[in-house]
Design a protein around this motif. Structure first.
Motif, PDB file in Angstrom:
ATOM      1  N   GLU A   2       6.384   3.944   0.501  1.00 13.38           N
ATOM      2  CA  GLU A   2       6.870   2.031   0.623  1.00 13.38           C
ATOM      3  C   GLU A   2       5.628   1.820   0.645  1.00 13.38           C
ATOM      4  O   GLU A   2       4.906   2.400   1.764  1.00 13.38           O
ATOM      5  CB  GLU A   2       7.636   1.887   1.751  1.00 13.38           C
ATOM      6  CG  GLU A   2       7.946   0.640   2.063  1.00 13.38           C
ATOM      7  CD  GLU A   2       8.914  -0.027   2.507  1.00 13.38           C
ATOM      8  OE1 GLU A   2       9.202  -1.133   3.675  1.00 13.38           O
ATOM      9  OE2 GLU A   2      10.356   0.880   3.248  1.00 13.38           O
ATOM     10  N   ALA A   3       4.937   0.873  -0.005  1.00 12.45           N
ATOM     11  CA  ALA A   3       4.308  -0.275   0.197  1.00 12.45           C
ATOM     12  C   ALA A   3       3.743  -1.172   1.476  1.00 12.45           C
ATOM     13  O   ALA A   3       4.622  -1.099   1.931  1.00 12.45           O
ATOM     14  CB  ALA A   3       3.962  -1.185  -0.959  1.00 12.45           C
ATOM     15  N   THR A   4       3.297  -1.262   2.233  1.00 12.24           N
ATOM     16  CA  THR A   4       3.160  -1.711   3.560  1.00 12.24           C
ATOM     17  C   THR A   4       2.423  -3.498   3.182  1.00 12.24           C
ATOM     18  O   THR A   4       2.052  -3.517   1.572  1.00 12.24           O
ATOM     19  CB  THR A   4       2.742  -1.344   5.510  1.00 12.24           C
ATOM     20  OG1 THR A   4       1.470  -0.803   4.571  1.00 12.24           O
ATOM     21  CG2 THR A   4       4.023  -0.434   5.654  1.00 12.24           C
ATOM     22  N   ASN A   5       2.949  -4.297   3.846  1.00 13.00           N
ATOM     23  CA  ASN A   5       1.108  -5.980   3.043  1.00 13.00           C
ATOM     24  C   ASN A   5       0.505  -5.241   4.092  1.00 13.00           C
ATOM     25  O   ASN A   5       0.569  -6.759   5.020  1.00 13.00           O
ATOM     26  CB  ASN A   5       2.332  -6.620   3.889  1.00 13.00           C
ATOM     27  CG  ASN A   5       2.164  -8.759   2.814  1.00 13.00           C
ATOM     28  OD1 ASN A   5       1.032  -7.759   1.788  1.00 13.00           O
ATOM     29  ND2 ASN A   5       2.338  -8.876   3.007  1.00 13.00           N
ATOM     30  N   LYS A   6      -0.644  -4.265   3.719  1.00 11.98           N
ATOM     31  CA  LYS A   6      -2.014  -4.456   4.314  1.00 11.98           C
ATOM     32  C   LYS A   6      -3.223  -5.547   3.336  1.00 11.98           C
ATOM     33  O   LYS A   6      -2.616  -4.979   2.203  1.00 11.98           O
ATOM     34  CB  LYS A   6      -2.368  -3.203   4.533  1.00 11.98           C
ATOM     35  CG  LYS A   6      -1.270  -3.029   5.838  1.00 11.98           C
ATOM     36  CD  LYS A   6      -2.198  -1.252   6.109  1.00 11.98           C
ATOM     37  CE  LYS A   6      -0.951  -0.680   6.752  1.00 11.98           C
ATOM     38  NZ  LYS A   6      -1.370   0.399   7.044  1.00 11.98           N
ATOM     39  N   GLU A   7      -3.448  -6.762   3.798  1.00  9.99           N
ATOM     40  CA  GLU A   7      -4.342  -7.154   2.897  1.00  9.99           C
ATOM     41  C   GLU A   7      -5.533  -6.592   2.676  1.00  9.99           C
ATOM     42  O   GLU A   7      -6.319  -5.615   3.287  1.00  9.99           O
ATOM     43  CB  GLU A   7      -5.243  -8.168   3.450  1.00  9.99           C
ATOM     44  CG  GLU A   7      -5.812  -9.623   2.901  1.00  9.99           C
ATOM     45  CD  GLU A   7      -6.329 -10.385   3.626  1.00  9.99           C
ATOM     46  OE1 GLU A   7      -7.196 -10.812   3.667  1.00  9.99           O
ATOM     47  OE2 GLU A   7      -5.441 -11.374   4.544  1.00  9.99           O
ATOM     48  N   GLY A   8      -5.041  -6.276   1.186  1.00 10.21           N
ATOM     49  CA  GLY A   8      -6.839  -5.394   0.874  1.00 10.21           C
ATOM     50  C   GLY A   8      -6.621  -4.137   0.105  1.00 10.21           C
ATOM     51  O   GLY A   8      -7.241  -3.508   0.225  1.00 10.21           O
ATOM     52  N   LEU A   9      -5.549  -3.254   0.843  1.00  5.64           N
ATOM     53  CA  LEU A   9      -5.320  -2.147   0.015  1.00  5.64           C
ATOM     54  C   LEU A   9      -3.769  -2.549  -0.478  1.00  5.64           C
ATOM     55  O   LEU A   9      -3.084  -2.773  -1.276  1.00  5.64           O
ATOM     56  CB  LEU A   9      -4.184  -1.393   1.160  1.00  5.64           C
ATOM     57  CG  LEU A   9      -5.613  -1.398   2.327  1.00  5.64           C
ATOM     58  CD1 LEU A   9      -4.629  -0.770   4.039  1.00  5.64           C
ATOM     59  CD2 LEU A   9      -6.844  -0.620   2.671  1.00  5.64           C
ATOM     60  N   LEU A  10      -4.961  -0.988  -2.196  1.00  6.78           N
ATOM     61  CA  LEU A  10      -4.094  -0.907  -2.965  1.00  6.78           C
ATOM     62  C   LEU A  10      -4.373   0.608  -2.887  1.00  6.78           C
ATOM     63  O   LEU A  10      -4.734   1.696  -3.208  1.00  6.78           O
ATOM     64  CB  LEU A  10      -4.418  -1.268  -4.687  1.00  6.78           C
ATOM     65  CG  LEU A  10      -4.269  -3.052  -4.330  1.00  6.78           C
ATOM     66  CD1 LEU A  10      -5.707  -3.153  -5.325  1.00  6.78           C
ATOM     67  CD2 LEU A  10      -3.334  -3.540  -4.982  1.00  6.78           C
ATOM     68  N   ASP A  11      -2.886   1.225  -3.371  1.00  8.62           N
ATOM     69  CA  ASP A  11      -2.140   2.527  -3.922  1.00  8.62           C
ATOM     70  C   ASP A  11      -2.033   2.727  -5.343  1.00  8.62           C
ATOM     71  O   ASP A  11      -1.145   1.755  -5.653  1.00  8.62           O
ATOM     72  CB  ASP A  11      -1.058   2.883  -3.327  1.00  8.62           C
ATOM     73  CG  ASP A  11      -0.916   4.413  -2.883  1.00  8.62           C
ATOM     74  OD1 ASP A  11      -1.221   5.100  -3.693  1.00  8.62           O
ATOM     75  OD2 ASP A  11      -0.218   4.963  -2.085  1.00  8.62           O
ATOM     76  N   ALA A  12      -2.613   3.850  -5.944  1.00  7.74           N
ATOM     77  CA  ALA A  12      -2.436   3.729  -7.270  1.00  7.74           C
ATOM     78  C   ALA A  12      -0.986   4.118  -7.706  1.00  7.74           C
ATOM     79  O   ALA A  12      -1.012   4.616  -8.305  1.00  7.74           O
ATOM     80  CB  ALA A  12      -3.617   4.894  -7.725  1.00  7.74           C
ATOM     81  N   ASN A  13      -0.138   4.893  -6.593  1.00  9.28           N
ATOM     82  CA  ASN A  13       1.072   5.320  -7.323  1.00  9.28           C
ATOM     83  C   ASN A  13       1.873   4.307  -6.361  1.00  9.28           C
ATOM     84  O   ASN A  13       3.343   4.482  -6.586  1.00  9.28           O
ATOM     85  CB  ASN A  13       1.368   6.437  -5.895  1.00  9.28           C
ATOM     86  CG  ASN A  13       0.030   7.830  -6.709  1.00  9.28           C
ATOM     87  OD1 ASN A  13       0.297   7.812  -7.380  1.00  9.28           O
ATOM     88  ND2 ASN A  13      -0.379   8.394  -5.307  1.00  9.28           N
ATOM     89  N   CYS A  14       1.800   3.038  -6.346  1.00  7.38           N
ATOM     90  CA  CYS A  14       2.620   2.228  -6.048  1.00  7.38           C
ATOM     91  C   CYS A  14       2.538   1.012  -7.233  1.00  7.38           C
ATOM     92  O   CYS A  14       1.470   1.047  -7.453  1.00  7.38           O
ATOM     93  CB  CYS A  14       2.599   1.771  -5.020  1.00  7.38           C
ATOM     94  SG  CYS A  14       2.430   2.587  -3.173  1.00  7.38           S
ATOM     95  N   ALA A  15       4.101   0.149  -7.258  1.00  6.42           N
ATOM     96  CA  ALA A  15       4.076  -0.791  -7.865  1.00  6.42           C
ATOM     97  C   ALA A  15       3.761  -2.101  -7.277  1.00  6.42           C
ATOM     98  O   ALA A  15       4.666  -1.788  -6.256  1.00  6.42           O
ATOM     99  CB  ALA A  15       5.222  -1.404  -8.951  1.00  6.42           C
TER     100      ALA A  15
END
Length: 68
Positions: A2-15
């Motif tokens: 699950e993606a958390t709403n962290k400014e500036g962070l992107l995970d290649a495995n998330c939409a």
């Protein structure tokens, strides 16, 4: 994962929803439109737009590195 709403962070495995993506990168309306024109891919599913983390990271890698 699950993606958390962290400014500036992107995970290649998330939409990311468009709103979440814009918030993570602190993109205003003008910057968002420019990103789309400059090749940021948006995927549409059921009338909603998403940015894949892998696409976003590839798009970011295409920008020049700022050196001070």
């Amino acid at each position: 994962m699950e993606a958390t709403n962290k400014e500036g962070l992107l995970d290649a495995n998330c939409a990311y929803t468009l709103d979440e993506f814009q918030a993570r990168l602190s993109l205003g309306r003008h910057a968002w439109r420019t990103a789309r024109r400059k090749g940021l891919k948006v995927r549409r599913v059921g009338g909603r737009g998403y940015v894949l983390g892998a696409d976003a990271l590839e798009w970011l890698r295409g920008h020049p590195v700022e050196r001070k």
